[in-house]
Design an enzyme around this catalytic site. Structure first.
Site, PDB file in Angstrom:
ATOM      1  N   GLU A 141     -37.884  -9.553  13.625  1.00 43.88           N
ATOM      2  CA  GLU A 141     -36.802  -8.957  13.911  1.00 43.88           C
ATOM      3  C   GLU A 141     -36.726  -7.577  14.331  1.00 43.88           C
ATOM      4  O   GLU A 141     -37.449  -6.911  13.554  1.00 43.88           O
ATOM      5  CB  GLU A 141     -35.855  -9.024  12.740  1.00 43.88           C
ATOM      6  CG  GLU A 141     -34.422  -8.465  12.884  1.00 43.88           C
ATOM      7  CD  GLU A 141     -33.603  -8.904  13.978  1.00 43.88           C
ATOM      8  OE1 GLU A 141     -32.794  -8.175  14.567  1.00 43.88           O
ATOM      9  OE2 GLU A 141     -33.447 -10.372  13.929  1.00 43.88           O
ATOM     10  N   ASP A 172     -29.910 -13.102  22.091  1.00 46.36           N
ATOM     11  CA  ASP A 172     -28.966 -12.295  22.903  1.00 46.36           C
ATOM     12  C   ASP A 172     -28.535 -12.956  24.226  1.00 46.36           C
ATOM     13  O   ASP A 172     -29.502 -13.014  24.932  1.00 46.36           O
ATOM     14  CB  ASP A 172     -29.220 -10.836  22.959  1.00 46.36           C
ATOM     15  CG  ASP A 172     -28.495  -9.981  23.647  1.00 46.36           C
ATOM     16  OD1 ASP A 172     -27.224 -10.187  24.142  1.00 46.36           O
ATOM     17  OD2 ASP A 172     -28.398  -8.718  23.592  1.00 46.36           O
TER      18      ASP A 172
END
EC number: 2.1.1.33
Length: 273
Positions: A111, A173
């Site tokens: 992440e 995303d």
């Protein structure tokens, strides 16, 4: 107007940071062993700019990576390597769920957002404590960890050819603007990179609630000569599809809002002879 409403964003951020520091101090003093971190203290924007410079530490090559701080209970001398990677793992719902499902396999969540990766790091520490002292689970969460990293730049620094058995791309995303499509996590170039890391007959999993992104990812992976798309029956019989559909925070949010989830999974086929 309430007192909270009068506070500036900077003031609220400072207060949250102080609260986080206090919790960390208590944890180090043994005051909150096994207590799960509060997500509200680790809030951050939904996505990060992968093209921005981030203060990240990474090895020059996979052979130079020391995994012992991430998996302290595993024998380093056995040369056990990470095999399952949750790319853009967010708050770690899937990473955590994969641990007991594959107790003898090292699972890594990756992440880029600092606050979010910090949250998952503390959550894993708390889960390990609980597994040791309260609620035993297969693997005791000692086989899972999280690494803050830009996966679109530095995966070759961590993984060797054919090292991975599974890669997950959950609710990435969408980069809606056409000029941003080049920043999407699945492209022709990156698909070849993932094919390098995934061993033959390993699996690449994708899920999103954005149909246009689903079509984009499927088109790029369908076109790649080293990936074969799962049939619907194969998807339905794969426990990992169930986990990534139901255990990720984004997946739960989509379910609460009555949204759709679009899944596409691919087998890494062997290189042609």
């Amino acid at each position: 107007m309430s007192a909270t409403a009068k506070k500036s964003a900077a003031q609220l951020q400072r207060e949250e940071e102080e609260a986080r520091k206090k919790l960390k101090r208590l944890s180090k003093q043994g005051g909150v062993e096994g207590r799960l971190p509060m997500k509200r203290l680790f809030r951050q924007r939904a996505h990060a700019n992968v093209l921005s410079d981030h203060e990240l530490e990474y090895p020059r090559s996979p052979s130079e990576m020391d995994w012992s701080p991430y998996y302290p209970d595993f024998d380093v001398e056995s040369n056990k390597k990470v095999e399952i990677v949750d790319i853009g793992c967010g708050y770690g719902g899937l990473t955590v769920a994969l641990g007991p499902q594959f107790p003898d396999t090292l699972v890594l969540g990756m992440e880029i957002r600092m606050q979010v990766s910090d949250y998952l790091k503390e959550k894993i520490q708390a889960l390990r404590y609980r597994a040791d002292h309260e609620e035993p689970v297969p693997g005791g969460y000692k086989n899972i960890s999280v690494l803050r990293m830009n996966c679109q730049k530095f995966l070759p620094n961590f993984f060797e050819k054919g090292q991975l058995s599974k890669m997950f791309f959950c609710f990435p995303d969408p980069h809606f603007k056409a000029r941003k499509h080049k920043n999407r996590i699945i492209t022709s170039t990156l698909a070849s990179e993932y094919a390098y890391f995934i061993r033959p007959h390993g699996t690449l999993y994708t899920i999103t609630d954005v149909e246009e992104l689903h079509v984009w990812m499927a088109q790029h992976l369908d076109a790649h000569p080293l990936f074969r798309r799962f049939t619907k029956e194969e998807e339905e019989n794969d426990i990992c599809v169930t986990l990534m559909t139901n255990e990720t925070e984004e997946g739960k949010k989509v379910a609460r809002n009555g949204g759709k989830k679009f899944v596409a999974c691919y087998e890494r086929i062997p290189n042609p002879k």
